[in-house]
Design a protein around this motif. Structure first.
Motif, mmCIF file in Angstrom:
data_model
loop_
_atom_site.group_PDB
_atom_site.id
_atom_site.type_symbol
_atom_site.label_atom_id
_atom_site.label_comp_id
_atom_site.label_asym_id
_atom_site.label_seq_id
_atom_site.Cartn_x
_atom_site.Cartn_y
_atom_site.Cartn_z
ATOM 1 N N ALA A 161 0.825 -1.197 0.000
ATOM 2 C CA ALA A 161 0.000 0.000 0.000
ATOM 3 C C ALA A 161 0.857 1.244 0.000
ATOM 4 O O ALA A 161 2.034 1.233 0.404
ATOM 5 C CB ALA A 161 -0.923 -0.011 1.217
ATOM 6 N N ASP A 162 0.276 2.363 -0.456
ATOM 7 C CA ASP A 162 0.979 3.644 -0.446
ATOM 8 C C ASP A 162 0.897 4.324 0.911
ATOM 9 O O ASP A 162 1.810 5.064 1.301
ATOM 10 C CB ASP A 162 0.402 4.556 -1.528
ATOM 11 C CG ASP A 162 0.750 4.070 -2.923
ATOM 12 O OD1 ASP A 162 1.844 4.363 -3.412
ATOM 13 O OD2 ASP A 162 -0.094 3.354 -3.515
ATOM 14 N N SER A 163 -0.213 4.107 1.627
ATOM 15 C CA SER A 163 -0.337 4.730 2.942
ATOM 16 C C SER A 163 -1.306 3.943 3.804
ATOM 17 O O SER A 163 -2.210 3.276 3.297
ATOM 18 C CB SER A 163 -0.817 6.186 2.823
ATOM 19 O OG SER A 163 -2.127 6.238 2.312
ATOM 20 N N VAL A 164 -1.093 4.020 5.104
ATOM 21 C CA VAL A 164 -1.975 3.392 6.087
ATOM 22 C C VAL A 164 -2.153 4.368 7.233
ATOM 23 O O VAL A 164 -1.184 4.900 7.772
ATOM 24 C CB VAL A 164 -1.395 2.070 6.614
ATOM 25 C CG1 VAL A 164 -2.248 1.541 7.764
ATOM 26 C CG2 VAL A 164 -1.317 1.036 5.512
ATOM 27 N N THR A 165 -3.418 4.621 7.607
ATOM 28 C CA THR A 165 -3.687 5.435 8.790
ATOM 29 C C THR A 165 -4.646 4.681 9.692
ATOM 30 O O THR A 165 -5.473 3.886 9.231
ATOM 31 C CB THR A 165 -4.318 6.785 8.421
ATOM 32 O OG1 THR A 165 -5.518 6.558 7.676
ATOM 33 C CG2 THR A 165 -3.359 7.620 7.571
ATOM 34 N N VAL A 166 -4.530 4.913 10.989
ATOM 35 C CA VAL A 166 -5.372 4.242 11.978
ATOM 36 C C VAL A 166 -6.102 5.306 12.781
ATOM 37 O O VAL A 166 -5.500 6.287 13.212
ATOM 38 C CB VAL A 166 -4.539 3.342 12.908
ATOM 39 C CG1 VAL A 166 -5.443 2.634 13.921
ATOM 40 C CG2 VAL A 166 -3.745 2.331 12.103
ATOM 41 N N SER A 167 -7.412 5.142 12.976
ATOM 42 C CA SER A 167 -8.188 6.126 13.727
ATOM 43 C C SER A 167 -7.638 6.276 15.136
ATOM 44 O O SER A 167 -7.322 5.302 15.820
ATOM 45 C CB SER A 167 -9.657 5.693 13.786
ATOM 46 O OG SER A 167 -9.776 4.444 14.462
ATOM 47 N N GLY A 168 -7.505 7.513 15.585
ATOM 48 C CA GLY A 168 -6.958 7.777 16.912
ATOM 49 C C GLY A 168 -5.444 7.711 16.941
ATOM 50 O O GLY A 168 -4.819 8.140 17.909
ATOM 51 N N ASN A 169 -4.850 7.157 15.887
ATOM 52 C CA ASN A 169 -3.398 7.062 15.728
ATOM 53 C C ASN A 169 -2.702 6.524 16.970
ATOM 54 O O ASN A 169 -1.710 7.078 17.441
ATOM 55 C CB ASN A 169 -2.825 8.445 15.354
ATOM 56 C CG ASN A 169 -1.501 8.310 14.624
ATOM 57 O OD1 ASN A 169 -1.265 7.298 13.975
ATOM 58 N ND2 ASN A 169 -0.669 9.328 14.717
ATOM 59 N N PRO A 170 -3.199 5.396 17.529
ATOM 60 C CA PRO A 170 -2.528 4.854 18.731
ATOM 61 C C PRO A 170 -1.249 4.122 18.355
ATOM 62 O O PRO A 170 -1.069 3.690 17.222
ATOM 63 C CB PRO A 170 -3.580 3.878 19.281
ATOM 64 C CG PRO A 170 -4.272 3.388 18.042
ATOM 65 C CD PRO A 170 -4.311 4.550 17.085
ATOM 66 N N SER A 171 -0.402 3.973 19.293
ATOM 67 C CA SER A 171 0.837 3.230 19.030
ATOM 68 C C SER A 171 0.596 1.731 19.071
ATOM 69 O O SER A 171 1.280 0.967 18.393
ATOM 70 C CB SER A 171 1.913 3.614 20.062
ATOM 71 O OG SER A 171 1.436 3.345 21.371
ATOM 72 N N VAL A 172 -0.400 1.308 19.871
ATOM 73 C CA VAL A 172 -0.755 -0.102 19.982
ATOM 74 C C VAL A 172 -2.282 -0.207 20.004
ATOM 75 O O VAL A 172 -2.952 0.600 20.650
ATOM 76 C CB VAL A 172 -0.153 -0.732 21.263
ATOM 77 C CG1 VAL A 172 -0.639 -2.169 21.423
ATOM 78 C CG2 VAL A 172 1.366 -0.695 21.224
#
Length: 602
Positions: A526-537
């Protein structure tokens, strides 16, 4: 459709006048009038005398005897007496004139039935026939008026409607009337029904009694009376029309009330050919009713008609088909205490056409990359049908099942499985349904074959719990032309770690493919991945939205050829995550996580 009633028929018997012998005894009422004739003995078949004449007069006026009084107690008098006894709840209604019936008529003579007593002009005391009109007199020259004369409004009932595909043989509703009483209550005494039975194979009409063995009358869902019938019970008139008289129905319609009178039939077992059955009223006096003051009226129901086709059994066909609830591929956690219980591997549907069918067996292929399922289950909806333990063979038959599928109905079956506690991480299980065996209504068997494949299911001690929220694809700048710069594909995934915490995924954890109708090209990471809340774990039990984006350039599509590609989809082919330090890799097939199709010109 309202049916106009026929004129009321006033009982009139032509005979010479006679004077009844008066003896001291019980005072009785004849029809609507009080009399002084004594019933001093029991009467039965073979009895003769004035008391028999008086009894016949009573029965005639009440509408139960249609011949003139003769003074001889024969089979007609017995049948009429039994019918009247049943109508007034004298038990047993055997057609024997004994102490119980004599006592009942004595109470009638006291006026206990209500009403008033008034002279009848032209009827002298003891006269049987009116000297002015010639009509039947009450013997005592008086008339009792218990209750109010009622009228009946008759309409064809909506149920049962015409039915061109009857495949049952018990209590099949074939004819219905909606009845409304006005002015006073009325009682339905009898109905004359015309019944036509046409054998569509022999192309001939037959005596209905060779096909129908029972007729029942119903007040809605309440059984009124049942008649066992045969060929001798149906009368064939001079026009070769068959009809049957159904007596003593005994349905009372209260004043201003409505009743639904329904007739049903039972047919002989083992229908050899299809038959068309037409039911209607027979003649202009096809419905006889009585009301207050013992008035008998007739109504015409011969225009009320229902047509049904009784089908020869054995015409059922079962089809095996895919079902929309078939689960996508997903990961399942195997615990150290219970393994993985009740995992849905596949769903499929079976549909019956032309007739009812009974499913008796399901054959499927169950495979596993490592650990085999401990138990397989087959469910009809939420009902367990059958199960097998230690399914080590590739073909598995649920031969103990027996599930009815009605004509034009679809049953959805579900295949589930239990996996043991020691299931190897990364085990991939799949199930393919191959065939369904079933019984037809005539007892013959058949098999429906098709390939209904379930998607791969993955098993780990800890899982990321991937699911798809949405997936879209769009053409980038330049539009749908050769100068466009490419396609962007966006996957919104759900992650819900089970069995441990999940390390934040990165672009290299996801790969995808662009596929057209004829070929496919792998895109790589993939070109990019984002996670809601951007948690580390990602914590266990919490749910996150993971957005994965692929930017597809023209160069990425080299292997797809030139021209307009009108059925391109971008498919997510791998998602990888680390849960509790274990790398969990999951892949999906073409029918799982994919975008909408787009048109792209190279």
């Amino acid at each position: 459709m309202s049916i106009k009633s026929s004129q009321k028929i006033v009982a009139a018997l032509l005979s010479v006048a006679m004077v009844l012998t008066l003896v001291v005894g019980l005072t009785t009422v004849s029809a609507n009038a009080q009399t002084t004739t004594s019933f001093a003995r029991n009467l039965t078949v073979g009895s003769r005398g004035a008391d028999v004449t008086e009894l016949q007069t009573i029965l005639s006026t009440k509408g139960y005897l249609s011949v003139a009084p003769t003074g001889y107690f024969g089979s007609l008098t017995k049948a009429a007496l039994a019918a009247w006894q049943a109508s007034v709840n004298i038990s047993p209604a055997a057609g024997y004139f004994g102490p119980i019936t004599r006592a009942y008529i004595a109470t009638m003579g006291t006026g206990s039935t209500g009403g008033t007593t008034t002279p009848t002009p032209g009827c002298a005391t003891g006269a049987i026939y009116n000297s002015m009109t010639g009509a039947l007199c009450s013997t005592g020259g008086t008339t009792s008026t218990p209750g109010t004369e009622g009228t009946l409004e008759v309409n064809q009932a909506a149920t049962p409607s015409n039915n061109a595909n009857i495949q049952s043989s018990t209590d099949v509703q074939v004819y219905g009337l909606d009845l409304r009483a006005k002015l006073g209550a009325v009682k339905i005494d009898r109905a004359d029904l015309e019944v036509s039975v046409y054998n569509t194979t022999t192309t001939s009409y037959e005596n209905p009694g060779n096909f129908v063995n029972t007729i029942k009358a119903w007040d809605g869902s309440t059984l009124l009376k049942s008649w066992t019938v045969g060929s001798s019970d149906f009368i064939k008139d001079s026009s070769n029309v068959y009809y049957i008289r159904l007596s003593d129905i005994g349905l009372t319609v209260p004043k201003d009330g409505m009743k639904n009178l329904v007739f049903s039939v039972n047919t002989n077992a083992g229908i050899d050919n299809d038959r068309t059955v037409v039911v209607s009223g027979y003649g202009s006096n096809s419905l006889r009713v009585s009301s207050g003051n013992n008035v008998v009226s007739y109504y015409n129901i011969d225009t009320v008609t229902r047509t049904h086709t009784f089908k020869k059994p054995g015409a059922a066909t079962l089809t095996l088909q895919a079902d929309a609830s078939n689960p996508f591929s997903q990961t399942h956690r195997v615990t150290s205490t219970s393994g993985a219980q009740g995992v849905t591997l596949a769903t499929f549907g079976v549909r019956a056409v032309d007739g009812d069918a009974k499913v008796t067996g399901v054959t499927l292929t169950s495979s596993s990359s490592a650990t085999t399922a401990a138990t397989l289950y087959l469910y009809d909806g939420s009902t367990l049908v059958d199960s097998r333990t230690n399914a080590t063979t590739t073909t598995f038959s649920f031969s103990n099942s027996s599930v009815n599928v009605a004509k034009d109905a679809t049953k959805v079956f579900t295949v589930k499985a239990d996996f043991p506690t020691g299931t190897t991480n990364g085990t991939i299980a799949s199930t393919t349904v191959n065939s369904v065996s079933y019984d037809k209504p005539n007892g013959s068997t058949a098999t429906a074959s098709a390939t209904i494949a379930g998607n791969n299911q993955y098993f780990y001690s800890a899982t990321p719990g991937w699911s798809s929220s949405s997936a879209t694809a769009a053409v980038l700048s330049g539009g749908n032309t050769a100068s466009s710069t490419g396609i962007t594909a966006t996957f919104n995934l759900k992650a819900k770690p089970v069995g441990g915490s999940m390390t934040l995924p990165v672009a290299s954890d996801f790969t995808a493919t662009v596929a057209s109708s004829s070929s496919a090209v792998s895109l790589g990471s993939a070109d990019s991945v984002t996670v809601s809340g951007n948690p580390s774990v990602l914590a266990e039990g919490s749910e996150y939205t993971v957005t994965v984006v692929f930017n597809v350039s023209t160069a990425d599509l080299t292997g797809l050829g030139n021209g307009s590609l009108t059925s391109e989809v971008v498919q997510l082919t791998q998602a990888q995550a680390v849960v509790n330090g274990v790398t969990v890799t999951q892949t999906w097939g073409l029918n799982d996580f994919k975008t909408n199709p787009v048109t792209f010109v190279k």
